[in-house]
Design a protein around this motif. Structure first.
Motif, PDB file in Angstrom:
ATOM      1  N   GLU A 229       0.825  -1.205   0.000  1.00  0.00           N
ATOM      2  CA  GLU A 229       0.000   0.000   0.000  1.00  0.00           C
ATOM      3  C   GLU A 229       0.861   1.258   0.000  1.00  0.00           C
ATOM      4  OE1 GLU A 229      -2.790  -0.221   3.190  1.00  0.00           O
ATOM      5  OE2 GLU A 229      -4.063  -1.669   2.143  1.00  0.00           O
ATOM      6  N   ARG A 230       0.385   2.272  -0.722  1.00  0.00           N
ATOM      7  CA  ARG A 230       1.083   3.555  -0.793  1.00  0.00           C
ATOM      8  C   ARG A 230       0.109   4.684  -0.521  1.00  0.00           C
ATOM      9  NH1 ARG A 230       4.362   3.843  -6.327  1.00  0.00           N
ATOM     10  NH2 ARG A 230       4.608   5.977  -5.510  1.00  0.00           N
ATOM     11  N   PRO A 245       2.859  10.198  -4.701  1.00  0.00           N
ATOM     12  CA  PRO A 245       4.168  10.856  -4.736  1.00  0.00           C
ATOM     13  C   PRO A 245       5.293   9.961  -4.217  1.00  0.00           C
ATOM     14  CG  PRO A 245       2.495  12.296  -3.791  1.00  0.00           C
ATOM     15  CD  PRO A 245       1.884  10.941  -3.891  1.00  0.00           C
ATOM     16  N   ALA A 246       6.404  10.000  -4.921  1.00  0.00           N
ATOM     17  CA  ALA A 246       7.566   9.211  -4.514  1.00  0.00           C
ATOM     18  C   ALA A 246       8.112   9.681  -3.174  1.00  0.00           C
ATOM     19  CB  ALA A 246       8.648   9.280  -5.594  1.00  0.00           C
ATOM     20  N   CYS A 247       7.968  10.980  -2.860  1.00  0.00           N
ATOM     21  CA  CYS A 247       8.533  11.494  -1.614  1.00  0.00           C
ATOM     22  C   CYS A 247       7.827  10.953  -0.381  1.00  0.00           C
ATOM     23  CB  CYS A 247       8.509  13.026  -1.613  1.00  0.00           C
ATOM     24  SG  CYS A 247       6.858  13.753  -1.568  1.00  0.00           S
ATOM     25  N   LEU A 248       6.630  10.388  -0.555  1.00  0.00           N
ATOM     26  CA  LEU A 248       5.910   9.823   0.583  1.00  0.00           C
ATOM     27  C   LEU A 248       6.201   8.331   0.761  1.00  0.00           C
ATOM     28  CD1 LEU A 248       2.422  11.587   0.254  1.00  0.00           C
ATOM     29  CD2 LEU A 248       4.463  12.310   1.519  1.00  0.00           C
ATOM     30  N   ARG A 249       7.056   7.785  -0.050  1.00  0.00           N
ATOM     31  CA  ARG A 249       7.462   6.381   0.096  1.00  0.00           C
ATOM     32  C   ARG A 249       8.733   6.343   0.937  1.00  0.00           C
ATOM     33  NH1 ARG A 249       8.025   3.458  -5.498  1.00  0.00           N
ATOM     34  NH2 ARG A 249       8.310   1.712  -4.062  1.00  0.00           N
ATOM     35  N   LEU A 250       8.591   6.017   2.194  1.00  0.00           N
ATOM     36  CA  LEU A 250       9.724   5.965   3.119  1.00  0.00           C
ATOM     37  C   LEU A 250       9.924   4.518   3.563  1.00  0.00           C
ATOM     38  CD1 LEU A 250       8.962   9.099   5.327  1.00  0.00           C
ATOM     39  CD2 LEU A 250      10.322   8.956   3.233  1.00  0.00           C
ATOM     40  N   PRO A 251      11.070   3.914   3.231  1.00  0.00           N
ATOM     41  CA  PRO A 251      11.306   2.520   3.599  1.00  0.00           C
ATOM     42  C   PRO A 251      11.172   2.303   5.103  1.00  0.00           C
ATOM     43  CG  PRO A 251      12.976   3.297   2.055  1.00  0.00           C
ATOM     44  CD  PRO A 251      12.195   4.502   2.481  1.00  0.00           C
ATOM     45  N   GLU A 252      10.486   1.233   5.454  1.00  0.00           N
ATOM     46  CA  GLU A 252      10.320   0.796   6.839  1.00  0.00           C
ATOM     47  C   GLU A 252       9.570   1.822   7.690  1.00  0.00           C
ATOM     48  OE1 GLU A 252      14.102  -0.237   8.420  1.00  0.00           O
ATOM     49  OE2 GLU A 252      14.401  -1.934   7.071  1.00  0.00           O
ATOM     50  N   CYS A 253       8.854   2.737   7.062  1.00  0.00           N
ATOM     51  CA  CYS A 253       8.095   3.743   7.812  1.00  0.00           C
ATOM     52  C   CYS A 253       6.625   3.701   7.418  1.00  0.00           C
ATOM     53  CB  CYS A 253       8.644   5.144   7.555  1.00  0.00           C
ATOM     54  SG  CYS A 253      10.275   5.453   8.253  1.00  0.00           S
ATOM     55  N   THR A 254       5.778   4.048   8.353  1.00  0.00           N
ATOM     56  CA  THR A 254       4.360   4.226   8.085  1.00  0.00           C
ATOM     57  C   THR A 254       4.058   5.716   8.093  1.00  0.00           C
ATOM     58  OG1 THR A 254       3.791   2.116   9.135  1.00  0.00           O
ATOM     59  CG2 THR A 254       2.019   3.722   8.870  1.00  0.00           C
ATOM     60  N   ARG A 293       7.483  18.238  -4.547  1.00  0.00           N
ATOM     61  CA  ARG A 293       8.096  16.929  -4.753  1.00  0.00           C
ATOM     62  C   ARG A 293       8.938  16.510  -3.557  1.00  0.00           C
ATOM     63  NH1 ARG A 293       7.856  15.356 -10.157  1.00  0.00           N
ATOM     64  NH2 ARG A 293       7.137  16.981 -11.591  1.00  0.00           N
ATOM     65  N   THR A 294       8.860  17.262  -2.474  1.00  0.00           N
ATOM     66  CA  THR A 294       9.683  16.969  -1.300  1.00  0.00           C
ATOM     67  C   THR A 294       8.809  16.899  -0.051  1.00  0.00           C
ATOM     68  OG1 THR A 294      10.137  19.318  -0.938  1.00  0.00           O
ATOM     69  CG2 THR A 294      11.706  18.084  -2.283  1.00  0.00           C
ATOM     70  N   LEU A 295       9.286  16.146   0.918  1.00  0.00           N
ATOM     71  CA  LEU A 295       8.651  16.013   2.221  1.00  0.00           C
ATOM     72  C   LEU A 295       9.589  16.578   3.268  1.00  0.00           C
ATOM     73  CD1 LEU A 295       6.543  14.786   4.233  1.00  0.00           C
ATOM     74  CD2 LEU A 295       7.884  12.667   4.127  1.00  0.00           C
ATOM     75  N   THR A 296       9.107  17.518   4.057  1.00  0.00           N
ATOM     76  CA  THR A 296       9.896  18.092   5.152  1.00  0.00           C
ATOM     77  C   THR A 296       9.647  17.286   6.413  1.00  0.00           C
ATOM     78  OG1 THR A 296       9.751  20.315   4.195  1.00  0.00           O
ATOM     79  CG2 THR A 296      10.318  20.155   6.533  1.00  0.00           C
ATOM     80  N   GLN A 297      10.709  16.809   7.054  1.00  0.00           N
ATOM     81  CA  GLN A 297      10.583  16.039   8.287  1.00  0.00           C
ATOM     82  C   GLN A 297      11.129  16.854   9.460  1.00  0.00           C
ATOM     83  OE1 GLN A 297      11.473  11.817   8.322  1.00  0.00           O
ATOM     84  NE2 GLN A 297      11.692  11.813   6.080  1.00  0.00           N
TER      85      GLN A 297
END
Length: 401
Positions: A229-230, A245-254, A293-297
């Motif tokens: 799921e994405r 969006p690719a920027c919301l695909r974070l490995p091992e993260c929900t 296209r970016t995610l600020t953490q």
């Protein structure tokens, strides 16, 4: 304001999947949580509409169980849900000078029952009771005579997202035939059920959040990657495809959306979105706009009531928190800047058309963007009737029993 509280209170074995740490009214006026003094639990109401937040404890004559859930109403009263062995008791709490007033509402007989998010108007509260082959929708506060069974929806339902300000259209994620799809329940038509979100026949599609001003929808689906799921987004009333969006695909993260900036009626893709990010290294706060296209953490504030937050129309995220020094605090986080032009990121899946409380004009696709991946047609002209994002209509309407 648009707000959503998704995380859970500390407490009993099932509380981690049922109850938010802090529930915020849809208009941002009040919040409520189950507080503790280290020995016992008690409801607490927060007033958020003034210049500074303040909390009012609402202890009752009984000690609350950690599995209890609370929800604020627009008039300042707090609904409390007290699960018991095979029943669920409901009451309204309110401050009365030095004490707490309590108005019992009645009980619902059910093995399991969960409160839905606060209604847009804030004068009523609903709950879902899932059975073997169907789901009961209960009006637990705001009715004429205690809890009322509003509708019986075929299939096992979860989630719960309001789609209009009148509190008429409710979106639920329904599991049926081994797949989960979002459907709508019309509370003014006897619980009539209509398909709402289906990207492909085989995908699992869940609606997570909807902004009532712009029509921005946040959803989770495995349509682009079967079995995985994405997080994606679309616009109610748009013919553009759902984007992942690719920027919301974070490995091992929900990654879970918790709030959308209101007031962005004409340009939903510029609305700021707050997200909760959970991974091996702990929790983070994410800020993102569909146009980016970016995610600020960011690191969340100390003592954040995890998953609770609301945006102002001006783009300031308000996060409730509690520490030893600040028993009732709201941190303010400004939205990240945006480039000022609508670049819609990432590939799309399915045709994106739905109609809601008002027909919305979608922004034109950016240069070089291809046509939607699938045919959409406007099959239902009623302005208050959402229709599927992929194809409308998919089939005949259902009537909840």
């Amino acid at each position: 304001m648009t707000a959503c509280a998704l995380e859970t209170a500390t407490g009993g074995p099932d509380s981690a999947t049922r109850h938010p740490q802090c529930s915020i009214a849809a208009d941002g006026s009040y919040a409520a949580r189950l507080a503790t003094d280290g020995e016992s639990f008690y409801p607490e109401r927060w007033t958020l509409g003034g210049p500074e937040p303040y909390a009012v404890p609402l202890p009752s004559a009984r000690t609350e169980e950690p599995g209890a859930a609370v929800q604020p109403l627009a008039d300042g009263r707090v609904l409390i849900h007290r699960p018991e062995a095979e029943s669920h008791a409901f009451a309204l709490l309110y401050p009365t000078g030095p004490g707490t007033g309590e108005l019992p509402l009645g009980t619902v007989e059910s093995a399991g029952l969960t409160l839905l998010p606060p209604t847009p108007q804030g004068h009523a509260a609903y709950a879902l009771a899932v059975r073997a082959e169907s789901t009961d929708l209960w009006l637990v506060a705001g009715g004429a005579r205690g809890p009322e069974l509003v509708a019986e929806v075929p299939g096992r339902c979860s989630g719960g997202v309001w789609l209009d300000r009148a509190g008429r259209m409710l979106a639920l994620d329904r599991e049926s035939g081994g797949r989960t799809k979002t459907v709508t329940v019309d509370l003014q038509r006897g619980g009539e059920v209509s398909p709402f979100l289906q990207l492909t026949e085989e995908s699992n599609d869940r609606l997570l959040l909807a902004d009532l001003d712009s029509g921005l929808l946040l959803l989770r689906s495995d349509a682009p990657s079967p079995g995985r799921e994405r997080l994606g987004w679309g616009v109610l009333g748009s013919t553009l495809p759902v984007r992942f969006p690719a920027c919301l695909r974070l490995p091992e993260c929900t990654v879970t959306p918790i709030a959308v900036q209101p007031g962005q009626t004409l340009m939903p893709e510029t609305a700021a979105v707050a997200l909760r990010i959970e991974g091996p290294s702990g929790g983070r706060l994410g800020l993102w706009r569909p146009v980016d296209r970016t995610l600020t953490q960011l690191s969340p504030p100390q003592g954040w009531l995890t998953g609770a937050g609301l945006w102002t129309a001006g783009g300031v995220l308000r996060l409730p928190y509690v520490t030893n020094a600040v028993p009732c605090g709201v941190a303010r986080v400004p939205a990240p800047p945006w480039p000022g032009r609508a670049e819609l990121p990432g590939p799309g899946v399915g045709a994106g058309r739905a109609t809601g409380a008002a027909e919305r004009q979608a922004p034109p696709p950016p240069d070089g963007d291809g046509p939607p991946a699938g045919g959409g047609r406007n099959g239902n002209k009623s302005p208050a009737r959402p229709v599927p994002l992929r194809e409308a209509p998919l089939g005949p309407k259902e009537t909840a029993r």
